[in-house]
Design an enzyme around this catalytic site. Structure first.
Site, PDB file in Angstrom:
ATOM      1  N   GLN A  33       0.811  -1.220   0.000  1.00 59.16           N
ATOM      2  CA  GLN A  33       0.000   0.000   0.000  1.00 59.16           C
ATOM      3  C   GLN A  33       0.850   1.279   0.000  1.00 59.16           C
ATOM      4  OE1 GLN A  33      -2.379   0.021   3.558  1.00 59.16           O
ATOM      5  NE2 GLN A  33      -0.631   0.102   4.919  1.00 59.16           N
ATOM      6  N   TYR A 219      20.612  -2.252  22.354  1.00 56.70           N
ATOM      7  CA  TYR A 219      21.552  -3.125  21.635  1.00 56.70           C
ATOM      8  C   TYR A 219      22.083  -2.407  20.394  1.00 56.70           C
ATOM      9  CZ  TYR A 219      17.151  -4.304  19.154  1.00 56.70           C
ATOM     10  OH  TYR A 219      15.952  -4.256  18.482  1.00 56.70           O
ATOM     11  N   ASP A 305       2.590 -10.986  11.185  1.00 52.17           N
ATOM     12  CA  ASP A 305       1.666 -10.315  12.102  1.00 52.17           C
ATOM     13  C   ASP A 305       0.208 -10.425  11.664  1.00 52.17           C
ATOM     14  OD1 ASP A 305       3.770  -9.547  13.683  1.00 52.17           O
ATOM     15  OD2 ASP A 305       3.387  -7.385  13.559  1.00 52.17           O
TER      16      ASP A 305
HETATM   17  C1  LIG Z   1       8.707  -2.152  19.777  1.00 55.61           C
HETATM   18  C2  LIG Z   1       8.816  -3.366  18.902  1.00 55.61           C
HETATM   19  C3  LIG Z   1       9.987  -4.118  18.903  1.00 55.61           C
HETATM   20  C4  LIG Z   1      10.077  -5.284  18.129  1.00 55.61           C
HETATM   21  N1  LIG Z   1      11.230  -6.001  18.172  1.00 55.61           N
HETATM   22  C5  LIG Z   1      11.331  -7.146  17.443  1.00 55.61           C
HETATM   23  C6  LIG Z   1      12.542  -7.910  17.472  1.00 55.61           C
HETATM   24  O1  LIG Z   1      13.515  -7.569  18.156  1.00 55.61           O
HETATM   25  N2  LIG Z   1      12.584  -9.060  16.723  1.00 55.61           N
HETATM   26  C7  LIG Z   1      11.537  -9.475  15.943  1.00 55.61           C
HETATM   27  O2  LIG Z   1      11.646 -10.514  15.285  1.00 55.61           O
HETATM   28  N3  LIG Z   1      10.373  -8.754  15.914  1.00 55.61           N
HETATM   29  C8  LIG Z   1      10.249  -7.612  16.639  1.00 55.61           C
HETATM   30  N4  LIG Z   1       9.095  -6.882  16.585  1.00 55.61           N
HETATM   31  C9  LIG Z   1       7.959  -7.397  15.807  1.00 55.61           C
HETATM   32  C10 LIG Z   1       8.090  -7.088  14.320  1.00 55.61           C
HETATM   33  O3  LIG Z   1       8.263  -5.718  14.133  1.00 55.61           O
HETATM   34  C11 LIG Z   1       6.836  -7.545  13.575  1.00 55.61           C
HETATM   35  O4  LIG Z   1       6.442  -8.807  14.025  1.00 55.61           O
HETATM   36  C12 LIG Z   1       7.123  -7.622  12.080  1.00 55.61           C
HETATM   37  O5  LIG Z   1       7.491  -6.349  11.583  1.00 55.61           O
HETATM   38  C13 LIG Z   1       5.898  -8.142  11.323  1.00 55.61           C
HETATM   39  O6  LIG Z   1       6.189  -8.147   9.949  1.00 55.61           O
HETATM   40  P1  LIG Z   1       5.016  -8.348   8.879  1.00 55.61           P
HETATM   41  O7  LIG Z   1       5.698  -8.295   7.557  1.00 55.61           O
HETATM   42  O8  LIG Z   1       4.206  -9.530   9.245  1.00 55.61           O
HETATM   43  O9  LIG Z   1       4.049  -7.103   9.088  1.00 55.61           O
HETATM   44  P2  LIG Z   1       4.328  -5.550   8.869  1.00 55.61           P
HETATM   45  O10 LIG Z   1       5.729  -5.198   9.191  1.00 55.61           O
HETATM   46  O11 LIG Z   1       3.251  -4.836   9.613  1.00 55.61           O
HETATM   47  O12 LIG Z   1       4.132  -5.332   7.313  1.00 55.61           O
HETATM   48  C14 LIG Z   1       2.859  -5.318   6.729  1.00 55.61           C
HETATM   49  C15 LIG Z   1       2.956  -4.604   5.392  1.00 55.61           C
HETATM   50  O13 LIG Z   1       1.697  -4.707   4.741  1.00 55.61           O
HETATM   51  C16 LIG Z   1       1.333  -3.449   4.217  1.00 55.61           C
HETATM   52  N5  LIG Z   1      -0.154  -3.426   4.148  1.00 55.61           N
HETATM   53  C17 LIG Z   1      -1.025  -3.377   5.173  1.00 55.61           C
HETATM   54  N6  LIG Z   1      -2.290  -3.393   4.723  1.00 55.61           N
HETATM   55  C18 LIG Z   1      -2.214  -3.461   3.372  1.00 55.61           C
HETATM   56  C19 LIG Z   1      -3.179  -3.522   2.322  1.00 55.61           C
HETATM   57  N7  LIG Z   1      -4.496  -3.508   2.587  1.00 55.61           N
HETATM   58  N8  LIG Z   1      -2.753  -3.577   1.048  1.00 55.61           N
HETATM   59  C20 LIG Z   1      -1.426  -3.582   0.751  1.00 55.61           C
HETATM   60  N9  LIG Z   1      -0.462  -3.536   1.708  1.00 55.61           N
HETATM   61  C21 LIG Z   1      -0.851  -3.475   2.995  1.00 55.61           C
HETATM   62  C22 LIG Z   1       1.935  -2.460   5.205  1.00 55.61           C
HETATM   63  O14 LIG Z   1       2.105  -1.175   4.613  1.00 55.61           O
HETATM   64  C23 LIG Z   1       3.258  -3.121   5.526  1.00 55.61           C
HETATM   65  O15 LIG Z   1       4.282  -2.772   4.611  1.00 55.61           O
HETATM   66  C24 LIG Z   1       8.975  -5.706  17.336  1.00 55.61           C
HETATM   67  C25 LIG Z   1       7.802  -4.949  17.308  1.00 55.61           C
HETATM   68  C26 LIG Z   1       7.726  -3.781  18.078  1.00 55.61           C
HETATM   69  C27 LIG Z   1       6.452  -2.987  18.040  1.00 55.61           C
END
Ligand SMILES: Cc1cc2nc3c(=O)[nH]c(=O)nc-3n(C[C@H](O)[C@H](O)[C@H](O)COP(=O)(O)OP(=O)(O)OC[C@H]3O[C@@H](n4cnc5c(N)ncnc54)[C@H](O)[C@@H]3O)c2cc1C
Length: 399
Positions: A33, A219, A305
């Site tokens: 998106q 870190y 996620d």
């Molecule tokens: C404070 C904090 C610290 C963290 N530390 C760690 C760590 O040390 N180690 C670790 O492994 N994890 C860590 N995490 C967790 C990690 O950040 C997430 O689990 C990870 O980023 C999830 O990745 P994802 O690709 O599933 O989702 P996201 O990163 O949320 O990516 C989803 C993507 O989908 C896109 N999207 C959403 N809706 C639509 C739509 N309708 N159409 C098209 N695109 C869309 C978004 O723009 C985004 O680019 C941490 C999280 C937080 C909040």
């Protein structure tokens, strides 16, 4: 056998899936998106379980260039600063788990994945930006899966929802799903140039300070040039300040941060005071997965996620997304379009229980890290006595 697949979401999970599936010979469209493929935020820790998967994707050398390799994990108390336990990241540990523990800026990891994807060439991959998917359908007796935004539509054999906590795909897999709930916890994150810090605050290790309803993590990232600092607290700015913490009035958020960290002893206080600017995240959560049906349905699978958000108290959210991606590519090897629903079901069967266990462990860590009273006393005693044995998580890192 080559499949045509849509991946909704180009975060770390979506790009890892695209890379793994592309290497498996499949044709992938990634629909993101945002106007650009990029990551914000700060650091993430990558356990050896995750580094092994990234190695299998061929990106470990590029990752090693941008990551920091911490020398140890050191756990202290927020108040006194005395060390409760440590775990050394030595060669024996690397041998035991088959890979090092790394810390990386998430933008760097995202860029490494994107670079590897682009190197695969356009014949297997199309990256679409500004593609906010709002409609997902299966047509033709479930033979075709389609996604659309306001102006474009795409069709494929199957669709992977990697669209994160607030994504659109999940509703197509889980009927009557409740929205993520606010946990009342907030994360404040900051990045500090190590060269600008006094020597005493520079660090080559993962440091965790445990306090009452709060903990702090620091870190190195960016090959050790920067220090990533995160405060995680059972505290939130006043209601009505908005759901998205990034939209908060910064002063309201910083007052809450000051309150949450007022117990900090001198060493930690010096580090917190060295931070020029914080960014805040409200932490939301969902209950742990209850079964494979919550990860796949017919020609649609969920990953990262979108399927299993978790509190960041085990530092494995992105890690589980990367593990999902690796398993997805494994189960789709040699599969044709007719076999795809069964393969997605197999993916869900292989992944859901481990994801649920990590989600539950992250919740449990929240209670332990933020303990007060007798539980805190027991935790500190166990850490002093057990040391690295208490900090290690073999089922996770070896899995
Ligand atoms: C404070 C904090 C610290 C963290 N530390 C760690 C760590 O040390 N180690 C670790 O492994 N994890 C860590 N995490 C967790 C990690 O950040 C997430 O689990 C990870 O980023 C999830 O990745 P994802 O690709 O599933 O989702 P996201 O990163 O949320 O990516 C989803 C993507 O989908 C896109 N999207 C959403 N809706 C639509 C739509 N309708 N159409 C098209 N695109 C869309 C978004 O723009 C985004 O680019 C941490 C999280 C937080 C909040």
């Amino acid at each position: 056998m080559s499949l045509q697949l849509l991946i909704v979401g180009g975060g770390i999970g979506g790009l890892a899936a695209a890379l793994a599936l592309g290497r498996g010979g499949h044709r992938v469209d990634v629909l993101e998106q945002a106007a650009r493929f990029e990551e914000f935020g700060a650091g993430i820790q990558l356990g050896p379980n995750v580094v092994r998967r990234l190695r299998a994707l061929g990106v470990e050398p590029a990752l090693q260039d941008v990551a920091a390799r911490p020398t140890r994990l050191s756990v202290r108390s927020v108040q006194g600063g005395d060390e409760l336990a440590r775990m050394v990241f030595d060669a024996a540990r690397v041998r035991r788990y088959g890979a090092p523990y790394l810390c990386v800026h998430r933008a760097d990891l995202h860029a490494v994945l994107l670079g590897a994807l682009k190197a695969q060439g356009p014949s297997r991959l199309s990256l679409h930006t500004g593609a906010r998917v709002s409609r997902i359908a299966t047509r033709g007796g479930e033979a075709v899966c389609a996604a659309a935004d306001d102006t474009r539509a795409w069709e494929a054999d199957g669709l992977v929802g990697a669209d994160g906590l607030w994504g659109a795909t999940r509703a197509r897999v889980i009927e009557h799903d409740a929205p993520p709930h606010r946990t009342g916890h907030t994360a404040w994150r900051a990045l500090l140039a190590q060269a600008a810090l006094p020597q005493a605050l520079r660090s080559d290790r993962i440091q965790i300070w445990l306090g009452a309803r709060v903990h702090v993590v620091a870190y190195p990232v960016r090959a050790g040039d920067f220090l990533n600092v995160v405060v995680l607290a059972e505290a939130a700015p006043p209601e009505g300040a908005g759901l998205d913490a990034r939209g908060w009035d910064q002063e309201a958020s910083l007052d809450t941060l000051r309150q949450a960290t007022r117990q900090a002893g001198a060493g930690l206080r010096a580090l917190l005071d060295a931070v020029p600017a914080w960014r805040a995240w409200t932490l939301h959560d969902r209950p742990p997965l209850q079964g494979p049906a919550q990860m796949a349905q017919a020609r649609i699978a969920l990953l990262g996620d979108a399927a299993h958000p978790m509190l960041p108290y085990l530092a494995q959210g992105a890690g589980m997304a990367i593990e999902d991606a690796a398993t997805l590519a494994e189960v789709l090897a040699g599969v044709d379009a007719g076999q795809l629903p069964a393969a997605f079901a197999q993916y869900a069967a292989q992944r859901w229980a481990r994801n649920a266990r990590v989600q539950a462990r992250a919740r449990r860590n929240a209670r332990i890290f933020h303990a007060t009273g007798l539980l805190r006393w027991g935790r500190d005693w166990a850490m002093r006595l057990g040391g690295a044995r208490v900090l290690d998580v073999p089922w996770l890192y070896a899995g």
